[in-house]
Motif scaffolding. Structure first.
Motif, PDB file in Angstrom:
ATOM      1  N   LYS A  82       0.763  -1.034   0.009  1.00 38.03           N
ATOM      2  CA  LYS A  82      -0.050  -0.033  -0.129  1.00 38.03           C
ATOM      3  C   LYS A  82       0.780   1.183   0.142  1.00 38.03           C
ATOM      4  O   LYS A  82       0.471   2.177  -0.626  1.00 38.03           O
ATOM      5  CB  LYS A  82      -0.877  -0.027   1.236  1.00 38.03           C
ATOM      6  N   GLU A 117      -6.658   6.999   2.921  1.00 35.95           N
ATOM      7  CA  GLU A 117      -5.408   6.589   3.723  1.00 35.95           C
ATOM      8  C   GLU A 117      -4.840   7.526   4.686  1.00 35.95           C
ATOM      9  O   GLU A 117      -4.076   7.234   5.559  1.00 35.95           O
ATOM     10  CB  GLU A 117      -4.532   6.037   2.533  1.00 35.95           C
ATOM     11  N   SER A 135      -6.082   6.372   8.013  1.00 34.79           N
ATOM     12  CA  SER A 135      -5.584   5.186   8.433  1.00 34.79           C
ATOM     13  C   SER A 135      -5.237   4.949   9.865  1.00 34.79           C
ATOM     14  O   SER A 135      -4.799   5.904  10.352  1.00 34.79           O
ATOM     15  CB  SER A 135      -4.643   4.387   7.418  1.00 34.79           C
TER      16      SER A 135
END
Length: 211
Positions: free
Chosen positions: A169, A191, A194
């Motif tokens: 990722k 993200e 995250s």
């Protein structure tokens, strides 16, 4: 052409015979001379590739020649870099070749397909370098070949969305940052929220290349 006339290089072998790679203070001149040589004598890129393959170690002269081939960016120089990759074993040298292929201003289809194949290999350092290079390739195509860029965009987005591996990722985020396609903003923004602090940092870093 002036550089070649001044240095009197007829071909790459002639360049090698008159070059002192121990003198790093002359590397800027060597770089410019190599660019002129590769532009004016495209066949010299083949000899450059053979020389790179023959080197016993990954050193500054290797980087100098690879950088010059990348800076020229002709189909012949890109092919020379691909041939070099196939002929060498040193991992750092291979990574350097992959990264420099991603910096060419006019990437050929052959270069794109080569990097695409490298994105699927097992050795993770080489794989990740190829993925990052592919983002750079896509960025070069944003204004010149939307069809090719679209394919790269979809491939990198798939890697970001479907991967359950944090390392993969992170690489996908950086590659999308290299790509600079604003359509990726929404997924990259996700993200930044995250639970993984490193992923948040990488996402924030990737956004800086796009916004």
């Amino acid at each position: 052409k002036i550089f070649l006339q001044h240095a009197k290089y007829k071909n790459f072998d002639d360049f090698l015979s008159k070059t002192n790679f121990m003198d790093q203070s002359s590397y800027t001149d060597y770089f410019l001379q190599l660019k002129s040589l590769f532009n004016l004598e495209p066949k010299s890129t083949n000899n450059a590739s053979k020389h790179l393959i023959s080197l016993s170690e990954f050193d500054d002269s290797f980087m100098l020649i690879v950088s010059a081939l990348s800076a020229v960016g002709t189909p012949e120089s890109q092919n020379a870099l691909i041939e070099t990759y196939h002929g060498i074993k040193d991992e750092k040298a291979k990574m350097s070749v992959l990264a420099n292929l991603g910096l060419t201003e006019s990437p050929t289809l052959a270069t794109e397909e080569f990097l695409r194949n490298m994105m699927s290999q097992q050795e993770y350092k080489l794989k990740n370098t190829a993925i990052l290079a592919m983002g750079n390739i896509g960025q070069k195509l944003l204004e010149t070949d939307t069809e090719r860029e679209e394919k790269i965009y979809k491939e990198l987005m798939e890697k970001l969305i479907t991967s359950n591996n944090d390392v993969e990722k992170k690489v996908a985020l950086l590659s999308l940052g290299n790509l600079s396609d604003k359509r990726a903003l929404s997924e990259i923004y996700k993200e930044t929220n995250s639970t993984n602090e490193t992923l948040r940092q990488y996402a924030t870093f990737a956004l800086r290349f796009i916004e």
